[in-house]
Design a protein around this motif. Structure first.
Motif, PDB file in Angstrom:
ATOM      1  N   ARG A 277     -50.581  14.853  54.371  1.00  0.00           N
ATOM      2  CA  ARG A 277     -49.241  14.620  53.847  1.00  0.00           C
ATOM      3  C   ARG A 277     -48.191  14.559  54.950  1.00  0.00           C
ATOM      4  O   ARG A 277     -47.031  14.270  54.701  1.00  0.00           O
ATOM      5  CB  ARG A 277     -48.859  15.722  52.861  1.00  0.00           C
ATOM      6  N   ARG A 278     -48.603  14.850  56.146  1.00  0.00           N
ATOM      7  CA  ARG A 278     -47.708  14.916  57.293  1.00  0.00           C
ATOM      8  C   ARG A 278     -47.629  13.553  57.973  1.00  0.00           C
ATOM      9  O   ARG A 278     -48.459  12.680  57.749  1.00  0.00           O
ATOM     10  CB  ARG A 278     -48.256  15.956  58.275  1.00  0.00           C
ATOM     11  N   TYR A 279     -46.597  13.353  58.789  1.00  0.00           N
ATOM     12  CA  TYR A 279     -46.576  12.174  59.656  1.00  0.00           C
ATOM     13  C   TYR A 279     -47.831  12.186  60.511  1.00  0.00           C
ATOM     14  O   TYR A 279     -48.213  13.221  61.061  1.00  0.00           O
ATOM     15  CB  TYR A 279     -45.357  12.194  60.569  1.00  0.00           C
ATOM     16  N   GLN A 280     -48.461  11.034  60.647  1.00  0.00           N
ATOM     17  CA  GLN A 280     -49.683  10.958  61.441  1.00  0.00           C
ATOM     18  C   GLN A 280     -49.433  10.522  62.879  1.00  0.00           C
ATOM     19  O   GLN A 280     -50.224  10.816  63.768  1.00  0.00           O
ATOM     20  CB  GLN A 280     -50.671   9.992  60.775  1.00  0.00           C
ATOM     21  N   THR A 281     -48.345   9.804  63.106  1.00  0.00           N
ATOM     22  CA  THR A 281     -48.063   9.282  64.442  1.00  0.00           C
ATOM     23  C   THR A 281     -46.596   9.483  64.797  1.00  0.00           C
ATOM     24  O   THR A 281     -45.730   9.605  63.914  1.00  0.00           O
ATOM     25  CB  THR A 281     -48.382   7.777  64.535  1.00  0.00           C
ATOM     26  N   THR A 282     -46.311   9.482  66.078  1.00  0.00           N
ATOM     27  CA  THR A 282     -44.924   9.559  66.542  1.00  0.00           C
ATOM     28  C   THR A 282     -44.156   8.310  66.118  1.00  0.00           C
ATOM     29  O   THR A 282     -42.962   8.387  65.822  1.00  0.00           O
ATOM     30  CB  THR A 282     -44.879   9.698  68.073  1.00  0.00           C
ATOM     31  N   ASP A 283     -44.836   7.164  66.086  1.00  0.00           N
ATOM     32  CA  ASP A 283     -44.177   5.915  65.690  1.00  0.00           C
ATOM     33  C   ASP A 283     -43.579   6.023  64.294  1.00  0.00           C
ATOM     34  O   ASP A 283     -42.485   5.511  64.036  1.00  0.00           O
ATOM     35  CB  ASP A 283     -45.169   4.745  65.727  1.00  0.00           C
ATOM     36  N   ALA A 284     -44.296   6.665  63.385  1.00  0.00           N
ATOM     37  CA  ALA A 284     -43.819   6.786  62.003  1.00  0.00           C
ATOM     38  C   ALA A 284     -42.542   7.606  61.928  1.00  0.00           C
ATOM     39  O   ALA A 284     -41.618   7.280  61.172  1.00  0.00           O
ATOM     40  CB  ALA A 284     -44.910   7.397  61.128  1.00  0.00           C
ATOM     41  N   VAL A 285     -42.466   8.675  62.715  1.00  0.00           N
ATOM     42  CA  VAL A 285     -41.258   9.506  62.718  1.00  0.00           C
ATOM     43  C   VAL A 285     -40.097   8.729  63.339  1.00  0.00           C
ATOM     44  O   VAL A 285     -38.975   8.735  62.820  1.00  0.00           O
ATOM     45  CB  VAL A 285     -41.475  10.821  63.484  1.00  0.00           C
ATOM     46  N   ILE A 286     -40.370   8.060  64.446  1.00  0.00           N
ATOM     47  CA  ILE A 286     -39.330   7.286  65.135  1.00  0.00           C
ATOM     48  C   ILE A 286     -38.778   6.206  64.203  1.00  0.00           C
ATOM     49  O   ILE A 286     -37.562   5.979  64.152  1.00  0.00           O
ATOM     50  CB  ILE A 286     -39.892   6.652  66.424  1.00  0.00           C
ATOM     51  N   LYS A 287     -39.646   5.572  63.450  1.00  0.00           N
ATOM     52  CA  LYS A 287     -39.212   4.523  62.521  1.00  0.00           C
ATOM     53  C   LYS A 287     -38.252   5.086  61.482  1.00  0.00           C
ATOM     54  O   LYS A 287     -37.202   4.492  61.214  1.00  0.00           O
ATOM     55  CB  LYS A 287     -40.430   3.904  61.835  1.00  0.00           C
ATOM     56  N   ASP A 288     -38.593   6.228  60.890  1.00  0.00           N
ATOM     57  CA  ASP A 288     -37.714   6.834  59.885  1.00  0.00           C
ATOM     58  C   ASP A 288     -36.398   7.291  60.501  1.00  0.00           C
ATOM     59  O   ASP A 288     -35.343   7.189  59.875  1.00  0.00           O
ATOM     60  CB  ASP A 288     -38.414   8.013  59.204  1.00  0.00           C
ATOM     61  N   LEU A 289     -36.434   7.789  61.719  1.00  0.00           N
ATOM     62  CA  LEU A 289     -35.200   8.209  62.388  1.00  0.00           C
ATOM     63  C   LEU A 289     -34.284   7.024  62.640  1.00  0.00           C
ATOM     64  O   LEU A 289     -33.061   7.122  62.474  1.00  0.00           O
ATOM     65  CB  LEU A 289     -35.526   8.896  63.720  1.00  0.00           C
ATOM     66  N   ASN A 290     -34.850   5.901  63.017  1.00  0.00           N
ATOM     67  CA  ASN A 290     -34.050   4.708  63.293  1.00  0.00           C
ATOM     68  C   ASN A 290     -33.468   4.121  62.018  1.00  0.00           C
ATOM     69  O   ASN A 290     -32.346   3.619  62.004  1.00  0.00           O
ATOM     70  CB  ASN A 290     -34.898   3.655  64.011  1.00  0.00           C
ATOM     71  N   ILE A 291     -34.227   4.181  60.918  1.00  0.00           N
ATOM     72  CA  ILE A 291     -33.735   3.680  59.638  1.00  0.00           C
ATOM     73  C   ILE A 291     -32.570   4.534  59.158  1.00  0.00           C
ATOM     74  O   ILE A 291     -31.552   4.047  58.691  1.00  0.00           O
ATOM     75  CB  ILE A 291     -34.858   3.670  58.579  1.00  0.00           C
ATOM     76  N   GLN A 292     -32.730   5.841  59.273  1.00  0.00           N
ATOM     77  CA  GLN A 292     -31.710   6.779  58.808  1.00  0.00           C
ATOM     78  C   GLN A 292     -30.895   7.290  59.988  1.00  0.00           C
ATOM     79  O   GLN A 292     -30.887   8.459  60.290  1.00  0.00           O
ATOM     80  CB  GLN A 292     -32.365   7.953  58.059  1.00  0.00           C
ATOM     81  N   SER A 293     -30.241   6.366  60.670  1.00  0.00           N
ATOM     82  CA  SER A 293     -29.396   6.779  61.790  1.00  0.00           C
ATOM     83  C   SER A 293     -28.096   7.364  61.254  1.00  0.00           C
ATOM     84  O   SER A 293     -27.683   7.069  60.139  1.00  0.00           O
ATOM     85  CB  SER A 293     -29.096   5.579  62.698  1.00  0.00           C
ATOM     86  N   PRO A 294     -27.400   8.190  62.045  1.00  0.00           N
ATOM     87  CA  PRO A 294     -26.181   8.834  61.560  1.00  0.00           C
ATOM     88  C   PRO A 294     -25.126   7.849  61.069  1.00  0.00           C
ATOM     89  O   PRO A 294     -24.342   8.151  60.202  1.00  0.00           O
ATOM     90  CB  PRO A 294     -25.680   9.607  62.792  1.00  0.00           C
ATOM     91  N   ALA A 295     -25.122   6.622  61.631  1.00  0.00           N
ATOM     92  CA  ALA A 295     -24.084   5.658  61.278  1.00  0.00           C
ATOM     93  C   ALA A 295     -24.204   5.169  59.839  1.00  0.00           C
ATOM     94  O   ALA A 295     -23.239   4.707  59.253  1.00  0.00           O
ATOM     95  CB  ALA A 295     -24.146   4.468  62.231  1.00  0.00           C
TER      96      ALA A 295
END
Length: 378
Positions: A277-295
């Motif tokens: 159920r966890r993120y499997q790769t760093t890429d997946a976390v980075i993708k979600d962070l970029n989608i949900q940027s503070p702006a």
């Protein structure tokens, strides 16, 4: 000052212009080059010293790690030897990354093993938390973006760090970059099954459940990084942010600063106890962070440190557009004057101008006042 590397020396402090210890006669320079100046750490398997590189004109600082196991038992010592050798191999492979300390030397002297690596000048995140207080959302997002790329590099090299925690992350003073240190627990997955049972290594507060059973995977590092974020956001031990009775994280109620639900959900997924159920790769976390940027995060969508029952705001009144209002007023006018209602899709023709334009009648004046009120101009 020169500090004697002999663990049994009764007076290890020496002047910095001598090559042998004045008390026990031990050689002070490691590899005729690196001079220890003071001890900065000690554990069950060795000691760490701040040192200088005498071979360079600027005498830059470095770190000497001495393998000196104090634990008893053949198996324990043998495992410690393996880990020490492993750290040297890992640093040699990973030290080309700017956010991982470079390996400068690896040697044996006086029947003791030594590892010399780049010195990272700065505070670790545990010290930063103690000095400056809990982190906010902007700081955590920047931390994740910085460190996920470093872990991505490690995982590409088939290396699992296995001991990500605030103490092993240093903010380098020269450029404010975060550096991951202490690869003594790191494990290479090359040539072996990822799920092969191994040794449980890591700090209990931050280690993933599967790693506790000796089955570390790449997602185990993501778990530890997520728990690190929880510690920095709450200022509490991760143990105190987990409800063991309900097997659930309750860290959001201890937040020192409000954060967005988007960031909270990312962290929650990083610390899922069930690996699938966890993120499997760093890429997946980075993708979600970029989608949900503070702006792009709506300011009203936040997780509060303490739950509050706020009154629901009434729905906003959507103002009518001028075109709609004019059509409705036109219909209203025709009803008052007895004329025919004009279709909404037909634009009324402008009146023909004359030399002496007629005055507006009372209906027109009333309609103009209604229009001004609806448009907020009255």
């Amino acid at each position: 000052m020169s500090y004697c590397l002999n663990p049994h020396c009764s007076k290890p402090e020496n002047p910095d212009d001598v090559k042998f210890c004045l008390t026990c006669g031990t050689k002070l320079l490691l590899k005729e080059r690196y001079r220890a100046t003071k001890p900065i750490g000690q554990g069950g398997f060795g000691r760490t010293f701040l040192a200088v590189d005498e071979d360079k004109p600027s005498k830059p600082p470095c770190v000497i790690k001495q393998f000196y196991p104090q634990a008893q038992g053949t198996n324990t010592v043998q495992k410690a030897i393996e880990l020490f050798n492993q750290e040297a191999v890992q640093l040699d492979e990973l030290g080309q990354h700017p956010q991982i300390p470079a390996l400068l030397a690896y040697c044996t002297q006086d029947d003791r093993q030594y590892l010399v690596q780049e010195f990272i000048n700065g505070l670790n995140l545990a010290q930063e938390l103690a000095n400056r207080g809990a982190f906010n959302e902007i700081q955590i997002r920047q931390l994740l973006k910085d460190l996920l790329t470093v872990l991505q590099f490690c995982h590409t090299k088939q290396v699992i760090h296995r001991d990500i925690k605030p103490e092993n992350i240093i903010r380098r003073g020269s450029d404010n970059k975060l550096v991951i240190v202490d690869f003594g627990a790191a494990k290479s997955t090359a040539g072996e099954a990822l799920n092969r049972t191994g040794t449980s290594i890591g700090s209990p507060e931050y280690v993933a459940p599967e790693q506790m059973r000796g089955r570390a995977i790449f997602a185990s590092d993501l778990y530890s990084l997520g728990v690190t974020c929880i510690n920095l956001l709450t200022g509490r031990s991760p143990f105190d942010s987990y409800d063991t009775h309900n097997a659930a994280w309750v860290w959001r109620q201890y937040l020192q600063n409000p954060i967005s639900n988007d960031l909270g959900n990312i962290i929650d997924k990083m610390v899922e106890t069930i690996p699938s159920r966890r993120y499997q790769t760093t890429d997946a976390v980075i993708k979600d962070l970029n989608i949900q940027s503070p702006a792009v995060i709506p300011p009203t969508i936040i997780s509060q440190p303490v739950k509050q029952n706020l009154p629901t705001s009434p729905p906003a009144v959507v103002p009518q557009t001028p075109s709609q209002l004019e059509k409705e007023l036109l219909e209203l006018k025709t009803q008052f004057t007895g004329g025919k209602v004009q279709p909404q899709n037909v634009t009324p023709q402008p009146s023909v101008s004359t030399n002496n334009p007629p005055q507006k009648d009372a209906v027109d004046k009333d309609l103009e006042e209604m229009k001004a009120k609806f448009l907020g101009n009255g």
